[in-house]
Design a protein around this motif. Structure first.
Motif, PDB file in Angstrom:
ATOM      1  N   GLN B 274       0.734  -1.076  -0.108  1.00 24.82           N
ATOM      2  CA  GLN B 274      -0.173   0.129   0.140  1.00 24.82           C
ATOM      3  C   GLN B 274       1.019   1.448  -0.049  1.00 24.82           C
ATOM      4  O   GLN B 274       0.485   2.452  -0.553  1.00 24.82           O
ATOM      5  N   VAL B 278       0.037   4.235  -2.292  1.00 27.61           N
ATOM      6  CA  VAL B 278      -0.292   5.657  -1.869  1.00 27.61           C
ATOM      7  C   VAL B 278       0.451   6.715  -2.125  1.00 27.61           C
ATOM      8  O   VAL B 278       0.085   7.757  -2.509  1.00 27.61           O
ATOM      9  N   MET B 282      -0.574  10.003  -4.260  1.00 27.18           N
ATOM     10  CA  MET B 282      -0.343  11.405  -3.839  1.00 27.18           C
ATOM     11  C   MET B 282       0.060  12.412  -5.017  1.00 27.18           C
ATOM     12  O   MET B 282      -0.221  13.465  -5.083  1.00 27.18           O
ATOM     13  N   PHE B 293       0.484  17.670  -1.624  1.00 28.41           N
ATOM     14  CA  PHE B 293       1.369  16.829  -0.720  1.00 28.41           C
ATOM     15  C   PHE B 293       2.819  17.103  -0.790  1.00 28.41           C
ATOM     16  O   PHE B 293       3.294  17.040   0.416  1.00 28.41           O
ATOM     17  N   ASP B 301       5.298  18.744   1.689  1.00 27.74           N
ATOM     18  CA  ASP B 301       6.699  18.320   2.045  1.00 27.74           C
ATOM     19  C   ASP B 301       7.227  17.034   1.436  1.00 27.74           C
ATOM     20  O   ASP B 301       6.685  15.987   1.472  1.00 27.74           O
ATOM     21  N   LEU B 303       9.553  15.352   1.740  1.00 29.96           N
ATOM     22  CA  LEU B 303       9.999  14.162   2.428  1.00 29.96           C
ATOM     23  C   LEU B 303       8.980  13.151   2.877  1.00 29.96           C
ATOM     24  O   LEU B 303       9.292  12.008   3.245  1.00 29.96           O
ATOM     25  N   LEU B 304       7.796  13.686   2.710  1.00 30.39           N
ATOM     26  CA  LEU B 304       6.844  12.701   3.126  1.00 30.39           C
ATOM     27  C   LEU B 304       6.836  11.731   2.272  1.00 30.39           C
ATOM     28  O   LEU B 304       6.487  10.538   2.495  1.00 30.39           O
ATOM     29  N   HIS B 307       9.417   8.985   3.004  1.00 29.62           N
ATOM     30  CA  HIS B 307       8.999   8.254   4.433  1.00 29.62           C
ATOM     31  C   HIS B 307       7.784   7.125   3.724  1.00 29.62           C
ATOM     32  O   HIS B 307       8.139   5.838   4.174  1.00 29.62           O
ATOM     33  N   ILE B 308       6.954   7.489   2.962  1.00 32.33           N
ATOM     34  CA  ILE B 308       5.883   6.620   2.585  1.00 32.33           C
ATOM     35  C   ILE B 308       6.374   5.623   1.610  1.00 32.33           C
ATOM     36  O   ILE B 308       6.475   4.288   1.678  1.00 32.33           O
ATOM     37  N   PHE B 311       8.659   3.041   3.367  1.00 33.88           N
ATOM     38  CA  PHE B 311       7.803   2.169   4.237  1.00 33.88           C
ATOM     39  C   PHE B 311       7.513   0.942   3.576  1.00 33.88           C
ATOM     40  O   PHE B 311       7.502   0.000   3.983  1.00 33.88           O
TER      41      PHE B 311
END
Ligand SMILES: [Cu+2]
Lengths: 192, 625
Positions: B274, B278, B282, B293, B301, B303-304, B307-308, B311
């Motif tokens: 996911q 995701v 975005m 986003f 950002d 950087l988001l 991270h996603i 992940f």
């Protein structure tokens, strides 16, 4: 080539195992979906902390209550099927669809009166979260619509109604997601 | 020609869906007073409609969708080559569909790597423009990631797991067919990217570039999100299959180790995929819906995204390598003719990797500008993963120890997995370590490390399994001499190419860039030449496989004398796998233990399964069901 009709004449054990597998599979699907919604929720706090734009609290409360009620009607429909009352069940499901549609319309209304735009970070997460959730509500409504003809035709028996269980469970799941999204969007407020 | 009919039906419906989607988008936009033509939105909506049309046309409607409307479904059964071109429920057919498809994608993406190495043989530009290099580099990346995620899981997972646990199919056969038929649209989208401007971002699709670059990015995002669906649904199916479909007596402690590795992998695929989807969704929202986003100007950002993305994409490397480990352990035990050493520890290793794999993603972000306090924990957690990985190595080395190794082609490849991955693991320490990583980040050192783990680990395991299962799948035997030539050629070519590649990396040569300092020219020329040699080794493989599939000697049911269930049925197995239902009484790897067997078969014949006709052909030489 041969064409066969895959009707199941499974034994009782096979049917029980099949039901267990389907139920477990649905739960796994919920786990996976939880990550989707969880990431959106994480993005909301990552981008805007606990800041939020003002939203119409009455609309928010109203649609939350409506969605919770729709879970109750969906559950009542399932109970009616279990008791063999097909007709009552179909009415409960109609009520669920009406409430679900009201929720959907409420979200659309909230979108139309929002005074912030999609470009604003809170707007971004707000529209993305409510939009993703509303799409799930919409797909749930489609499933209920497909379900009702089967209910009316009496396809489900008190012991064999997996499709009903699945759709109602899905509806509860979408409801639970909203129970978490609602405070994250409406109730969390930055200190002014 | 039923198969031709369904394929062209699928194509026709997908085109109709695509244009319907575009038309509806324009119509609705016109109705609410927007400019009707928004190209990227039209592509997105058109693709969604087209995808539904494709799936329904290929057989989902007749075999599944009609049920939703209370209509009767019908399933065509046919033998021969046509069954590979249909919405087929048989896990063995689906496994081979995956393997052939992803072998082709593997060779295509390998060819792209050859193009890159041709360009990199000398500094500055010779045969490719910078844009072409970027496009080829991105396509190589995403296609190989797709191969690494799907070839072993989709191919050998589908083919072998139900056989190994003594089941007649996967838990949800129609869902299984769906996961495969989502793949062709993905391939079409990716192959269309060069004509839409060419990808620029690499397979990681980092914003802000991915938000502002050309429209090929939209195709890329749609392709990967769709591919994610394949991965998630496949993972779900494997978990349920392994929990519920095991033969009587197949307790968790008697499960073949490859099945255990697939179980851990399936959870990772189910829960983490996911993330990539995701993140890419975005990016699409930023591009198509004007959201922010990742647009820093508006308060988003980038950087988001990292991270996603990580992940998912760190667990993704375990999705790739864990089934590779499983195959390697499986094959090593069979060919060492010894019980698998420390079976429980190996299982614990897989579960440990599964548990820790989700908590280490930010080791890819030490230079990204994320908060410094995150560096320490992610470094420690990442290095802690070597503990469960070490357990897997313990099992492998303990099994080899004092074994009488039967050095067939699959065994050679399996041993190479252990050798290569050890090197890849050691270089990983320098990348997990913050101080060294800050120097090595985004250099060819990373490229060398990554290829050591995934190519040296998983892809070698994939070839091990290809040779190992070849007689089971095709009913024919491959040429052992050619197999060994392929192994040594590939093993030497691979090790020279990627071992040398660490050096320019330490010198600071940037990855993903078409040019580099002149002083690094000699070493790059060497890498390019050995890379071409590595690429040429697959010609031996292609020749051997095609030739053996057509006219190789007929294989025995159990040419390796292996104990696991898949070898106790015919080669290839009949439609529902076992002529008589298996019952498991012993451990799968108790080689040399007197009087022990893994599975026994009840004497009464299986009644024909209710949902398929008796005697429908499954494999070329297979017996009746
Ligand atoms: Cu990583």
């Amino acid at each position: 080539m041969a064409i066969t009709f895959p009707e199941t004449h499974a034994t009782h054990d096979d049917a029980a195992r099949m039901l267990a597998m389907r139920r477990a599979g649905l739960w796994l699907f919920f786990f996976s979906e939880t990550i989707l919604f969880g990431l959106l929720l994480a993005a909301r706090f990552f981008l805007t902390g606990i800041e939020a734009e003002p939203l119409d609290q009455e609309v928010g409360l109203a649609i939350t209550v409506i969605l919770l009620l729709s879970s109750v009607t969906a559950f009542s429909g399932e109970v009616a099927i279990r008791k063999g009352r097909q007709k009552a069940a179909s009415w409960w499901f109609v009520a669920t669809i009406v409430l679900g549609f009201l929720f959907f319309a409420g979200v659309a209304y909230e979108w139309s009166i929002a005074h912030f735009s999609r470009e604003n970070p809170f707007g971004t997460v707000f529209f993305a979260m409510t939009g993703t959730h509303a799409l799930h509500v919409l797909s749930g409504l489609v499933m209920f619509l497909l379900l009702i003809p089967h209910v009316i035709k009496g396809k489900f028996t008190p012991t064999n109604y997996w499709a009903v269980q699945a759709v109602v469970m899905y509806w509860h799941f979408v409801d639970v997601v909203w129970v978490i999204f609602y405070p994250a969007l409406y109730l969390v407020q930055g200190v002014d | 020609m039923h198969a031709v009919g369904t394929i062209s039906g699928g194509v026709a419906l997908s085109l109709m869906g695509f244009y319907l989607g575009i038309g509806l988008t324009a119509l609705i936009r016109a109705l609410i007073g927007y400019d009707p033509w928004h190209q990227e939105l039209a592509i997105v909506i058109g693709f969604v409609f087209g995808l539904v049309g494709w799936l329904m046309g290929i057989g989902m409607w007749s075999q599944w969708g009609r049920e939703w409307f209370g209509l009767k479904t019908y399933t065509p059964h046919m033998g021969g080559w046509q069954r590979y071109f249909m919405f087929n429920h048989d896990h063995k057919v689906i496994g081979i569909q995956y393997l052939v498809t992803f072998s082709v994608i593997f060779l295509l993406a390998g060819f792209l790597a050859m193009l890159m190495r041709a360009e990199l043989a000398q500094a500055e530009s010779q045969i490719l423009t910078n844009a072409q290099f970027n496009s080829i580099m991105s396509l190589h990346g995403i296609m190989m990631v797709a191969v690494a995620v799907a070839a072993v899981i989709g191919g050998f997972g589908n083919y072998a797991v139900p056989l190994m646990i003594g089941a007649d199919d996967m838990a949800f056969p129609r869902l299984n067919a769906l996961t495969f038929w989502l793949v062709p649209p993905v391939a079409v989208l990716l192959l269309l990217t060069p004509v839409m401007g060419g990808l620029e971002t690499g397979w990681t699709a980092y914003p802000p570039l991915s938000v502002v670059t050309n429209q090929s990015q939209v195709l890329f995002n749609l392709a990967v999100i769709t591919f994610g669906l394949t991965s998630i649904l496949g993972g779900l199916n494997f978990i349920i299959t392994i929990i519920f479909m095991r033969a009587p007596g197949m307790t968790w402690g008697k499960l073949p180790i490859f099945v255990w590795s697939m179980f851990a992998t399936a959870w990772l695929a189910l829960l983490y995929t996911q993330g990539f989807a995701v993140g890419l969704a975005m990016i699409l929202l930023d591009r198509v819906a004007g959201m922010s986003f990742f647009r820093a100007v508006e308060g988003g950002d980038p950087l988001l995204y990292q991270h996603i993305f990580w992940f998912y994409s760190h667990p993704a490397v375990y999705i790739m390598i864990v089934p590779g480990f499983g195959l390697a352990l499986e094959i090593i035990s069979h060919f060492a003719r010894k019980p698998l050493f420390a079976y429980r520890y190996a299982v614990g290793g897989f579960l440990g990797i599964m548990g820790l794999g989700g908590a280490v993603w930010a080791h890819h972000m030490f230079t990204s500008g994320m908060p410094n306090f995150l560096h320490g924990p992610f470094m420690v957690l990442t290095e802690a993963i070597s503990i469960p990985t070490g357990l897997v190595f313990l099992a492998a080395l303990g099994t080899i120890w004092m074994g009488r190794l039967w050095l067939t082609t699959p065994m050679l490849f399996a041993l190479a997995v252990i050798f290569n991955f050890a090197l890849g693991g050691v270089t990983g320490i320098f990348l997990a370590d913050v101080p060294t990583d800050i120097h090595l980040h985004d250099t060819y050192f990373v490229v060398a490390h990554f290829h050591y783990t995934i190519v040296g680990g998983e892809i070698f395991a994939m070839f091990a399994a290809l040779y190992y299962f070849f007689p089971k799948m095709t009913g024919r035997m491959y040429n052992e001499t050619l197999g060994k030539i392929h192994f040594w050629w590939m093993f030497v070519g691979f090790n020279v190419t990627f071992f040398v590649m660490h050096w320019p990396g330490i010198q600071g040569m940037n990855r993903r860039i078409a040019d580099y300092p002149d002083s690094l020219e000699p070493v790059n020329l060497l890498i390019s030449l050995t890379a071409f040699a590595l690429g040429a080794s697959f010609l031996v493989f292609i020749y051997n496989i095609i030739n053996s599939w057509i006219r190789g000697p007929v294989a025995e049911d159990n040419p390796w004398g292996a104990r696991t269930l898949e070898w106790q049925t015919t080669s290839p197995p009949p439609l529902h796998n076992f002529p008589r239902p298996p019952r498991v009484v012993g451990h799968p790897y108790d080689y040399g233990v007197p009087d022990s067997v893994h599975g026994v078969f009840d004497d009464e014949p299986v009644p024909p399964p209710a949902h398929a006709p008796a005697g429908a052909p499954a494999g070329g030489g297979g017996g009746g069901g």
